[in-house]
Design an enzyme around this catalytic site. Structure first.
Site, PDB file in Angstrom:
ATOM      1  N   ASP A   4      20.060  24.761 -17.574  1.00 18.85           N
ATOM      2  CA  ASP A   4      18.971  23.876 -17.161  1.00 18.85           C
ATOM      3  C   ASP A   4      19.022  22.527 -17.887  1.00 18.85           C
ATOM      4  O   ASP A   4      17.992  21.895 -18.111  1.00 18.85           O
ATOM      5  CB  ASP A   4      17.612  24.530 -17.443  1.00 18.85           C
ATOM      6  CG  ASP A   4      17.315  25.695 -16.518  1.00 18.85           C
ATOM      7  OD1 ASP A   4      18.088  25.924 -15.571  1.00 18.85           O
ATOM      8  OD2 ASP A   4      16.301  26.380 -16.751  1.00 18.85           O
ATOM      9  N   HIS A  14      15.369  31.295 -21.669  1.00 15.51           N
ATOM     10  CA  HIS A  14      14.304  31.456 -20.665  1.00 15.51           C
ATOM     11  C   HIS A  14      14.515  32.710 -19.806  1.00 15.51           C
ATOM     12  O   HIS A  14      15.638  33.075 -19.469  1.00 15.51           O
ATOM     13  CB  HIS A  14      14.212  30.216 -19.773  1.00 15.51           C
ATOM     14  CG  HIS A  14      13.546  29.059 -20.469  1.00 15.51           C
ATOM     15  ND1 HIS A  14      13.692  27.754 -20.052  1.00 15.51           N
ATOM     16  CD2 HIS A  14      12.726  29.025 -21.549  1.00 15.51           C
ATOM     17  CE1 HIS A  14      12.980  26.957 -20.860  1.00 15.51           C
ATOM     18  NE2 HIS A  14      12.394  27.709 -21.767  1.00 15.51           N
ATOM     19  N   ASP A  60      14.126  33.431 -16.729  1.00 17.06           N
ATOM     20  CA  ASP A  60      14.863  33.371 -15.457  1.00 17.06           C
ATOM     21  C   ASP A  60      16.376  33.215 -15.673  1.00 17.06           C
ATOM     22  O   ASP A  60      17.132  33.093 -14.715  1.00 17.06           O
ATOM     23  CB  ASP A  60      14.311  32.260 -14.541  1.00 17.06           C
ATOM     24  CG  ASP A  60      14.437  30.869 -15.121  1.00 17.06           C
ATOM     25  OD1 ASP A  60      14.290  30.707 -16.345  1.00 17.06           O
ATOM     26  OD2 ASP A  60      14.698  29.928 -14.342  1.00 17.06           O
ATOM     27  N   HIS A  61      16.815  33.250 -16.931  1.00 18.76           N
ATOM     28  CA  HIS A  61      18.243  33.216 -17.257  1.00 18.76           C
ATOM     29  C   HIS A  61      18.715  34.485 -17.966  1.00 18.76           C
ATOM     30  O   HIS A  61      19.906  34.763 -17.978  1.00 18.76           O
ATOM     31  CB  HIS A  61      18.563  31.998 -18.124  1.00 18.76           C
ATOM     32  CG  HIS A  61      18.324  30.714 -17.402  1.00 18.76           C
ATOM     33  ND1 HIS A  61      19.333  29.894 -16.961  1.00 18.76           N
ATOM     34  CD2 HIS A  61      17.165  30.136 -16.981  1.00 18.76           C
ATOM     35  CE1 HIS A  61      18.811  28.860 -16.306  1.00 18.76           C
ATOM     36  NE2 HIS A  61      17.502  28.985 -16.318  1.00 18.76           N
ATOM     37  N   HIS A  77      16.193  20.763 -23.231  1.00 23.53           N
ATOM     38  CA  HIS A  77      15.370  21.663 -22.404  1.00 23.53           C
ATOM     39  C   HIS A  77      14.825  22.781 -23.290  1.00 23.53           C
ATOM     40  O   HIS A  77      13.624  23.061 -23.288  1.00 23.53           O
ATOM     41  CB  HIS A  77      16.234  22.209 -21.273  1.00 23.53           C
ATOM     42  CG  HIS A  77      15.570  23.228 -20.404  1.00 23.53           C
ATOM     43  ND1 HIS A  77      14.529  22.925 -19.560  1.00 23.53           N
ATOM     44  CD2 HIS A  77      15.797  24.563 -20.253  1.00 23.53           C
ATOM     45  CE1 HIS A  77      14.152  24.033 -18.917  1.00 23.53           C
ATOM     46  NE2 HIS A  77      14.896  25.031 -19.325  1.00 23.53           N
ATOM     47  N   HIS A 121      19.865  25.723 -10.936  1.00 25.99           N
ATOM     48  CA  HIS A 121      18.788  25.627  -9.937  1.00 25.99           C
ATOM     49  C   HIS A 121      19.181  24.729  -8.770  1.00 25.99           C
ATOM     50  O   HIS A 121      19.925  23.757  -8.953  1.00 25.99           O
ATOM     51  CB  HIS A 121      17.499  25.059 -10.557  1.00 25.99           C
ATOM     52  CG  HIS A 121      16.794  26.000 -11.479  1.00 25.99           C
ATOM     53  ND1 HIS A 121      15.904  26.958 -11.040  1.00 25.99           N
ATOM     54  CD2 HIS A 121      16.867  26.129 -12.827  1.00 25.99           C
ATOM     55  CE1 HIS A 121      15.441  27.631 -12.086  1.00 25.99           C
ATOM     56  NE2 HIS A 121      16.001  27.157 -13.187  1.00 25.99           N
ATOM     57  N   HIS A 180      20.636  29.752 -22.372  1.00 24.72           N
ATOM     58  CA  HIS A 180      19.396  29.581 -23.141  1.00 24.72           C
ATOM     59  C   HIS A 180      18.458  30.744 -22.866  1.00 24.72           C
ATOM     60  O   HIS A 180      18.727  31.578 -22.008  1.00 24.72           O
ATOM     61  CB  HIS A 180      18.747  28.223 -22.869  1.00 24.72           C
ATOM     62  CG  HIS A 180      18.188  28.037 -21.491  1.00 24.72           C
ATOM     63  ND1 HIS A 180      18.965  28.013 -20.362  1.00 24.72           N
ATOM     64  CD2 HIS A 180      16.903  27.860 -21.059  1.00 24.72           C
ATOM     65  CE1 HIS A 180      18.200  27.826 -19.308  1.00 24.72           C
ATOM     66  NE2 HIS A 180      16.934  27.739 -19.690  1.00 24.72           N
TER      67      HIS A 180
HETATM   68 ZN   LIG Z   1      15.175  27.021 -18.589  1.00 28.81          ZN
END
Ligand SMILES: [Zn+2]
Length: 258
Positions: A131, A58, A60-61, A114, A169, A56
């Site tokens: 996530d 985001h 942090d990905h 998410h 995570h 996805h």
């Molecule tokens: Zn995420």
């Protein structure tokens, strides 16, 4: 069984390196939020990066995608429904990631909730679910509805019990704290909590989990359970009439839980 190497990033992210069953020096990276720790691992272990899988959009990905692609003409795969860097092959439910030169193949599941276009990669007895599903928990609903997330989690819960769950995570202990507030008499969750405490004291990851364990300890996969339903009804102060309603209440409850 798939060989997977863990790379830690930021405070609690895991970036997964999937090794080729044909040549363990060749790896595909899942959700590289940061290039630097991935490059360090590649150099340290003398590995060659051979592809990127994105779940996805985001930061942090995907934050490391552009840097990792510099000087590397390698394939990138990502969700059809989201804008992610690296000009990926856009995937949706039922599509196949064919990395046959590496001896790797994954099937794509749409798991919105998410984010609106979140996907998961299933193959070789493992699921890389970003996530969406966490051990003993699930992602927050930033873009999707409770209905979507509940359906996505049900899809993941229906994978074979022995499927290893590689989420993005290390949230397991805080998830278990909440899970045991919802479902205090869950012996499997209590035992798992003790086990995870030991792992974390040694600075070891609790991930991967597996689907069998998640079905037993994860309240978000147990919305059909009588105890979970009763706890959700007590929290909401009203009767709940569907598994999705139970899911919506406990997801909201978790958002405010400390
Ligand atoms: Zn995420």
């Amino acid at each position: 069984m798939l060989q997977v190497t863990q790379v830690r990033a930021f405070t609690d992210n895991y970036i997964w390196l999937i090794h080729s069953p044909r040549d363990a020096r060749l790896v595909v990276v899942v959700d590289p939020g940061d290039a630097a720790p991935v490059e360090r691992m590649l150099a340290e272990r003398n590995l060659t990066l051979s592809g990127l899988l994105i779940t996805h959009h985001h930061a942090d990905h995907v934050g490391g995608v552009a840097d990792l692609l510099r000087q590397r003409p390698i394939p990138v795969f990502g969700p059809a429904g989201e804008a992610v860097p690296g000009n990926p092959t856009r995937l949706r439910e039922g599509d196949h990631v064919d990395l046959s030169a590496l001896g790797l193949e994954f099937t794509v599941l749409d798991v919105p909730g998410h984010t609106a276009g979140h996907i998961a990669y299933v193959g070789h007895g493992a699921v890389f679910c970003g996530d969406t599903l966490f051990s003993a928990g699930c992602g927050r609903l930033f873009e999707g509805t409770p209905e979507q997330m509940h359906a996505s989690l049900s899809k993941l819960a229906a994978l074979p019990a022995e499927t290893l769950v590689y989420c993005a995570h290390e949230y397991t202990l805080s998830n278990l704290k909440f899970g045991l507030a919802v479902d205090p008499d869950n012996d499997a969750a209590t035992r798992y909590q003790a086990h995870c405490h030991e792992l974390r004291e040694r600075d070891e990851a609790t991930i991967p989990s597996d689907i069998r364990r998640e079905r037993n300890v994860n309240p978000f996969l147990r919305c059909d359970d009588k105890t979970v339903k009763q706890a959700a009804e007590a929290h909401a102060g009203r009767k709940l009439h569907s598994h999705t309603e139970v899911f919506a209440v406990i997801r909201q409850w978790k958002d405010g839980f400390r």
